[in-house]
Structures are given as C-alpha cells and as structure tokens.
Write a protein that holds these residues in place. Structure first.
Motif, mmCIF file in Angstrom:
data_model
loop_
_atom_site.group_PDB
_atom_site.id
_atom_site.type_symbol
_atom_site.label_atom_id
_atom_site.label_comp_id
_atom_site.label_asym_id
_atom_site.label_seq_id
_atom_site.Cartn_x
_atom_site.Cartn_y
_atom_site.Cartn_z
ATOM 1 N N LEU A 4 0.860 -1.108 0.127
ATOM 2 C CA LEU A 4 -0.389 -0.040 0.643
ATOM 3 C C LEU A 4 0.292 1.062 -0.063
ATOM 4 C CD1 LEU A 4 -2.372 -1.092 2.631
ATOM 5 C CD2 LEU A 4 -2.697 -0.962 0.584
ATOM 6 N N THR A 5 1.576 1.273 -0.204
ATOM 7 C CA THR A 5 3.375 2.295 0.029
ATOM 8 C C THR A 5 2.522 3.935 -1.195
ATOM 9 O OG1 THR A 5 4.847 0.751 1.009
ATOM 10 C CG2 THR A 5 5.556 2.865 -0.109
ATOM 11 N N LYS A 6 2.305 3.002 -2.191
ATOM 12 C CA LYS A 6 2.358 4.096 -3.402
ATOM 13 C C LYS A 6 0.790 4.889 -2.623
ATOM 14 C CE LYS A 6 4.801 2.263 -6.949
ATOM 15 N NZ LYS A 6 4.563 1.438 -8.741
ATOM 16 N N ARG A 7 -0.270 4.151 -2.954
ATOM 17 C CA ARG A 7 -1.107 4.626 -2.033
ATOM 18 C C ARG A 7 -1.291 5.222 -1.277
ATOM 19 N NH1 ARG A 7 -6.444 0.445 -1.404
ATOM 20 N NH2 ARG A 7 -5.184 -0.201 -3.205
ATOM 21 N N ALA A 8 -0.575 4.985 0.160
ATOM 22 C CA ALA A 8 -0.649 5.885 1.186
ATOM 23 C C ALA A 8 0.726 7.508 0.864
ATOM 24 C CB ALA A 8 0.600 5.426 2.140
ATOM 25 N N ILE A 9 1.367 7.048 -0.359
ATOM 26 C CA ILE A 9 1.998 8.473 -0.415
ATOM 27 C C ILE A 9 1.631 9.479 -1.279
ATOM 28 C CG2 ILE A 9 4.221 9.365 -1.876
ATOM 29 C CD1 ILE A 9 5.083 8.049 0.463
ATOM 30 N N ALA A 10 0.274 8.671 -2.587
ATOM 31 C CA ALA A 10 0.550 9.424 -3.136
ATOM 32 C C ALA A 10 -1.331 10.222 -2.278
ATOM 33 C CB ALA A 10 -1.353 8.720 -3.900
ATOM 34 N N GLU A 11 -1.824 10.243 -1.400
ATOM 35 C CA GLU A 11 -2.611 10.209 -0.221
ATOM 36 C C GLU A 11 -1.405 11.444 0.228
ATOM 37 O OE1 GLU A 11 -5.832 8.428 2.293
ATOM 38 O OE2 GLU A 11 -5.760 6.824 0.540
ATOM 39 N N PHE A 69 -5.787 12.702 8.605
ATOM 40 C CA PHE A 69 -6.536 11.326 9.562
ATOM 41 C C PHE A 69 -6.121 10.228 8.488
ATOM 42 C CE2 PHE A 69 -8.904 8.776 11.182
ATOM 43 C CZ PHE A 69 -8.520 8.264 12.273
ATOM 44 N N GLU A 70 -7.097 10.775 7.895
ATOM 45 C CA GLU A 70 -6.863 9.313 6.074
ATOM 46 C C GLU A 70 -5.442 9.239 6.214
ATOM 47 O OE1 GLU A 70 -10.056 10.926 3.943
ATOM 48 O OE2 GLU A 70 -11.518 10.082 4.786
ATOM 49 N N LYS A 124 -0.036 4.092 8.103
ATOM 50 C CA LYS A 124 0.138 2.872 9.321
ATOM 51 C C LYS A 124 -0.430 1.437 8.448
ATOM 52 C CE LYS A 124 -1.077 5.617 13.140
ATOM 53 N NZ LYS A 124 -2.073 5.822 14.750
ATOM 54 N N LYS A 125 -1.863 1.693 7.542
ATOM 55 C CA LYS A 125 -1.394 0.101 6.823
ATOM 56 C C LYS A 125 -1.316 -0.044 6.278
ATOM 57 C CE LYS A 125 -6.882 1.318 7.373
ATOM 58 N NZ LYS A 125 -7.824 1.130 6.177
ATOM 59 N N ALA A 126 -0.224 0.975 4.918
ATOM 60 C CA ALA A 126 1.107 0.600 4.356
ATOM 61 C C ALA A 126 1.869 -0.022 4.821
ATOM 62 C CB ALA A 126 1.394 2.247 3.695
ATOM 63 N N SER A 152 10.038 -5.393 0.832
ATOM 64 C CA SER A 152 9.776 -4.122 1.915
ATOM 65 C C SER A 152 11.062 -3.152 2.264
ATOM 66 C CB SER A 152 9.296 -4.782 3.780
ATOM 67 O OG SER A 152 10.431 -5.340 4.204
ATOM 68 N N LYS A 153 12.301 -3.721 2.165
ATOM 69 C CA LYS A 153 14.036 -3.068 2.511
ATOM 70 C C LYS A 153 13.474 -1.910 1.266
ATOM 71 C CE LYS A 153 16.491 -6.591 4.124
ATOM 72 N NZ LYS A 153 17.765 -7.502 4.063
ATOM 73 N N LYS A 154 13.020 -2.399 0.406
ATOM 74 C CA LYS A 154 12.901 -1.123 -0.887
ATOM 75 C C LYS A 154 11.944 0.060 -0.616
ATOM 76 C CE LYS A 154 14.567 -4.758 -4.693
ATOM 77 N NZ LYS A 154 14.766 -4.568 -5.821
ATOM 78 N N ARG A 155 10.999 -0.905 0.343
ATOM 79 C CA ARG A 155 10.178 0.433 -0.030
ATOM 80 C C ARG A 155 9.329 1.399 1.654
ATOM 81 N NH1 ARG A 155 7.092 1.183 -4.525
ATOM 82 N NH2 ARG A 155 7.256 -1.275 -6.114
ATOM 83 N N LYS A 156 10.184 0.693 2.638
ATOM 84 C CA LYS A 156 10.426 1.450 3.883
ATOM 85 C C LYS A 156 10.986 2.793 3.884
ATOM 86 C CE LYS A 156 10.076 -2.550 7.089
ATOM 87 N NZ LYS A 156 10.796 -3.127 7.842
ATOM 88 N N PRO A 157 12.033 3.390 2.839
ATOM 89 C CA PRO A 157 12.954 4.903 3.160
ATOM 90 C C PRO A 157 11.513 5.613 2.416
ATOM 91 C CG PRO A 157 14.264 2.770 2.489
ATOM 92 C CD PRO A 157 13.060 1.937 2.372
ATOM 93 N N LEU A 158 10.573 5.391 1.423
ATOM 94 C CA LEU A 158 10.156 5.624 1.062
ATOM 95 C C LEU A 158 8.560 6.024 1.627
ATOM 96 C CD1 LEU A 158 9.207 7.049 -1.580
ATOM 97 C CD2 LEU A 158 7.800 4.957 -2.554
ATOM 98 N N LEU A 159 8.410 5.091 3.069
ATOM 99 C CA LEU A 159 6.768 5.383 3.279
ATOM 100 C C LEU A 159 7.306 6.484 4.379
ATOM 101 C CD1 LEU A 159 4.466 4.485 3.596
ATOM 102 C CD2 LEU A 159 5.118 2.531 4.757
ATOM 103 N N HIS A 160 8.937 5.826 4.915
ATOM 104 C CA HIS A 160 9.392 7.074 5.931
ATOM 105 C C HIS A 160 9.400 8.222 5.332
ATOM 106 C CE1 HIS A 160 11.516 8.231 9.871
ATOM 107 N NE2 HIS A 160 12.958 8.604 8.456
ATOM 108 N N GLU A 161 9.882 8.558 4.060
ATOM 109 C CA GLU A 161 9.789 10.444 3.570
ATOM 110 C C GLU A 161 8.592 10.516 3.758
ATOM 111 O OE1 GLU A 161 11.468 9.968 -0.455
ATOM 112 O OE2 GLU A 161 12.828 9.299 0.743
#
Length: 325
Positions: A155-162, A203-204, A210-212, A222-231
């Motif tokens: 769900l990383t891309k979806r979270a970042i887009a929001e 909030f959404e 969190k879901k991502a 996950s190792k490739k996605r975690k830095p992007l999610l952290h940003e």
C-alpha cells in the motif's frame, strides 16, 4: 479504520490467487488423505486479506479456532447429535475459556463456526473434524505463500499519493484566507468547514501510512519500500505543523475582525502576506529553496499582529527545516 478499496488490477490479482490457490490446496488436501478437500480452498479464500499481516493474523485465528472447536466437540459431545441445546451448551463452554485467555473476535468466530459445523457433520461425514484441521492448515499455508511470493500486497504508493496532494490543499487554504480578507473578512465564511475537511484528509493519510507499514511486514520487497514510506510519514508530520499555523492564523484574523479593529490597511497587508505564504508553500512543494521573507507590517493592533507574524514566520521556518528534495 475504513476498509481498503482494491483497484481493478489488485482485484484481478486477488482472483488469480484464489483460482490458483484453490486448485493447489485442493490437490494438497487429497494428497494428505482428505475426504473433504473443499475445506482447504475455503480456508485459503478466507485467508486472502488486504495485507500480509492481516492474512497471517486471520490464518492463525482460523487454525487455532478450528482446533479448539473440533477438540471441544470431541471432548464434550462425541456421542451427541446437533440440536439447539447441545449447540448452545458446547459453544458456550468452548468460547468462555478462550475469551478469558484474551482471544480476539476472529478466533472466537472461528471457534463458534467449527463447533457448529463439526457437531453437525461429524456423525454424517466420518473424519470431518480431523480433516477440517488439516485442510485449514493447508489452505492457510498456501494463501500465505501466494501472498508472500506472488505480488505481495503493498500500500506504499497509495499512502504516498494521499500525502502528496496535501501541500496543494494547504496552499489553496492560504489563498482562500487571503481572498476572505481581501473581500472584507465577512463573518459568513467556510474556512472552519474547509479546515475540518483538511484534518479529515490528513487523518486518512496517516491511517493509510500505518496500513502501508503493516502491508510491508513479512514482505520480501519491504527494504526497498520502507525508505519511501518513511519520507511520506516525515512529509505528513511537516504538513501537520503547517496546517496548525494556517488554522491559528485564520483564528487570529477572525477574532481580530470581530473586535472591529481590523483596519483596511491591516486587511490589505495581511492579504498580501497570505498570498506570499501561498506562493512560498507552492515553491517549497516543487523543491525550490525558501528564502528570507519580509512581511508587510501593520501595527494597528499589536495584540493580534504580533501573534500572526509569529505563526507566519513559524510556518516558513518549518518549510526551511524540512526542504523537499
């Protein structure tokens, strides 16, 4: 939390997982001696949740609930047939101890379901209980393996887009605040409603982050996605600070206007200041450097002017400290 809505591609992938997984779990159930191989695909289909961690949690609850349910029927009602009283008594006894031990609602549902079905079918379908346990394990195992190695939920891309849409919304709020002042600071405005909608979007976005994070647990990529999610999470925290300053700037202007001491000169000065802040926020969102800003000064009422200047400067300071790359 709201349920995650799947895209068309995600729905197609889910269908493929159910089709492929059902076939595999059916054949494995037969291979291990099951007389009722449909129990494997049932567990697989139920276990294919939106994220890996949800699938794991459901799978564990399914297996534990099935084991407890089957054991309860064999211990408490091996010679009884299903009727309203036997179902009620055995189900109550089977659920009380897990409840006391802290079992979650999914596990309790699976226990109750297993008690009901085993009590009904064990006498009609010999070996149903043991097969239910074994085939449930097979179905859950196949579902988890498919989830892990065949396009794992992400769900990383979806979270970042929001999160990415929020800077533009905040800039629009600064623009609307400037236009409200420019029009005379009418008491009839929708700024509070707009800010409430913005808080809801934030909030959404936080919920999706969190879901991502949960979707990346046990995820091989996950190792490739975690830095992007952290940003994305860091950006959201920065925007929350900006949002607070914008909200307080409006409240200061609104209170100032209600006192009757907000002069036309002050309105003009702060209209220009808000347009300036809007421009800076849009430039920041595009990755441009934030330079020092000279605000338009007005000292018609220091009680309101100085707090407003402080929040405006704090907003800029927040952007400077957290530049977009």
């Amino acid at each position: 939390m709201n349920k995650i809505k799947l895209t068309m591609l995600e729905k197609i992938i889910l269908i493929l997982k159910m089709v492929i997984g059902s076939s595999i779990s059916w054949e494995l159930a037969i291979l291990f001696g099951s007389k009722y191989p449909y129990l494997g695909p049932i567990s697989l289909i139920l276990c294919l949740q939106a994220t890996l961690i949800k699938s794991i949690r459901f799978g564990i609850a399914r297996i534990i609930g099935t084991m407890i349910g089957v054991a309860s029927v064999f211990i408490l009602a091996h010679s009884l047939h299903a009727n309203s009283w036997s179902i009620a008594v055995i189900m109550m006894v089977s659920l009380v101890i897990p409840l006391i031990l802290g079992a979650n609602s999914t596990t309790l549902h699976q226990i109750a379901l297993s008690v009901l079905l085993v009590l009904e079918f064990e006498h009609k379908l010999p070996g149903y209980g043991p097969d239910r346990i074994r085939d449930s394990i097979i179905g859950v195992a196949v579902a988890l393996l498919l989830h892990i190695f065949f396009n794992p939920p992400n769900l990383t891309k979806r979270a970042i887009a929001e999160v990415e849409i929020l800077p533009q919304i905040l800039a629009d709020k600064l623009k609307s605040l400037a236009m409200w002042l420019e029009a005379g600071a009418s008491q009839k405005n929708y700024f509070n409603l707009d800010m409430n909608l913005l808080r809801k979007k934030m909030f959404e976005a936080e919920t999706m982050i969190k879901k991502a994070e949960l979707s990346l647990k046990f995820n091989p990529v996950s190792k490739k996605r975690k830095p992007l999610l952290h940003e994305g999470d860091f950006l959201l925290k920065t925007l929350n600070q900006v949002s607070i300053d914008i909200d307080l700037l409006f409240k200061i202007m609104d209170e100032w206007s209600k006192t009757g001491s907000l002069t036309k000169e002050s309105m003009k000065a702060w209209t220009q200041n808000f347009f300036l802040l809007e421009s800076l926020l849009r430039n920041w969102n595009e990755g441009k450097a934030i330079t020092d800003v000279a605000f338009n000064e007005t000292l018609s009422n220091e009680k309101f002017h100085f707090p407003a200047i402080w929040h405006a400067q704090h907003l800029i300071s927040t952007l400077k400290q957290h530049p977009r790359i």
